[in-house]
Design an enzyme around this catalytic site. Sequence first.
Site, short mmCIF file in Angstrom:
data_model
loop_
_atom_site.label_atom_id
_atom_site.label_comp_id
_atom_site.label_asym_id
_atom_site.label_seq_id
_atom_site.Cartn_x
_atom_site.Cartn_y
_atom_site.Cartn_z
N CYS A 163 0.81 -1.23 0.00
CA CYS A 163 0.00 0.00 0.00
C CYS A 163 0.84 1.27 0.00
CB CYS A 163 -0.93 0.00 1.21
SG CYS A 163 -1.70 -1.59 1.52
N HIS A 302 -2.96 7.99 5.49
CA HIS A 302 -3.18 6.70 4.83
C HIS A 302 -4.65 6.32 5.01
CE1 HIS A 302 -2.05 3.04 2.89
NE2 HIS A 302 -2.34 2.28 3.93
N GLU A 313 -2.26 5.02 13.12
CA GLU A 313 -1.80 6.21 12.42
C GLU A 313 -2.06 7.46 13.26
OE1 GLU A 313 -1.82 8.32 7.99
OE2 GLU A 313 -3.35 6.81 8.45
N LYS A 334 -9.26 8.17 0.70
CA LYS A 334 -9.88 6.84 0.56
C LYS A 334 -11.35 6.85 0.95
CE LYS A 334 -5.58 4.24 1.29
NZ LYS A 334 -4.66 5.36 1.60
N HIS A 339 -9.45 2.12 -1.40
CA HIS A 339 -8.01 1.87 -1.30
C HIS A 339 -7.49 1.35 -2.63
CE1 HIS A 339 -4.14 1.06 0.12
NE2 HIS A 339 -4.39 0.42 1.25
N PHE A 397 1.39 -3.16 4.01
CA PHE A 397 1.58 -4.49 4.61
C PHE A 397 3.06 -4.84 4.57
CE2 PHE A 397 -2.88 -6.47 3.64
CZ PHE A 397 -3.44 -5.66 4.62
#
Length: 411
Positions: A163, A302, A313, A334, A339, A397
């Site tokens: 990501c 994010h 986050e 997003k 995403h 990830f």
Amino acid sequence: MSRRVVVTGMGAITPIGLSVEEFWKSVKEGKTGFGEITRFDASEYKCRLAAEVKGFEGKNYMDFKAAKRMELFCQYAVAATKEAMEDAGLDMEKEDPFRVGVSVGSGIGSLQAMERAHSRLLEKGPSRVEPLLVPLMICNMAAGNVSIQFGLKGKSINVVTACATGTNSIGEAYRTIQYGDVEVMIAGGTESSVTPIGIAGFSALTALTSSDDPARCSIPFDKERSGFVMGEGSAVVVLEELEHAKARGAKIYAEVVGYGCSSDAFHITSPAEDGSGAAKAMEYAAADAGVAMEDITYINAHGTSTHHNDLFETRAIKLAFGEHAGRIRINSTKSMVGHLLGAAGAIEFVTCVKELEEGYIHQTVGYQVPDEECDLDYCKEPVTGDFMYALSNSLGFGGHNASILVKKYTD
């Protein structure tokens, strides 16, 4: 002294618009791209919603035969690059092609090609697998096809950090120009993974939303968030050494001034619980730019809408900025496009540039129910006003953290 790097062109293929202009108009309208999956029958899947790109035809952007030899993720990248290069007024007949490079990443490549080939293998045997399977499937082919289509002969790379791919791709392009390897980089990300195995795999990981309501499916930082919505598309920008851009009279949108990376070294899917990895990436980006943390007043998070990401986050922002965190405007793109995996950081970079240009910070669409543990300013409504810096975060990830800092351009 490192060379200054500016943004001179942008292109986008997204679930809410097939150009930067259309995408940005939709962003300002708070439009979302969520709906029932149409690419396959998802009736038996845990997650039945996605943010699909609608109305895209590869042949509108490239030769029909070239499009047939590209999977969708490559077509998206070529289309976004075409817009970005035209926007930048970049004429390759006037450039040294060996001084124009490519950094367009994809996190996954073509799941569609893999699924087709696996079915054919089982049904008809190994001799019937299509000869072009590998070049259709592998994720570096987005960069490869962009290079081939536009005659770009400089450094060509495909960064794969899940990501964080889009942000790392732009960040590495920025470094490449700073260091003097090229004058221009075509940079961004692309992805198209709304497929049976893509949706099933992320669902099995419990990463995708359990909501069936398009208005309450991708709701970053909201207490009722239940996972992310798979999006798709591409965003590509033209990054250019400042003097090169000025010499050809290019329009300059913004300047890239900082780039920071770290690794959580913690877990294959969960961010570090204390936010220390992401905090360090933000600190490194600010330090790279020589900017005080207090000078940063806006973050494009994010913000995936998963429980862990949004909580950790938030902790990372507090850890990096201390008391100043409460004065920072934070939003998540997003909330409108879902995403985009390897393209997420790239479309969020484009969003940051547009926001700087217009003095407009978009709302986090769908954010309604505050979470006691996510207690910062997540832009329930749009914010207008002048601001100098936009910090964009991407957390992948595997523990990949990347932050990139964009500044309003001044001579």
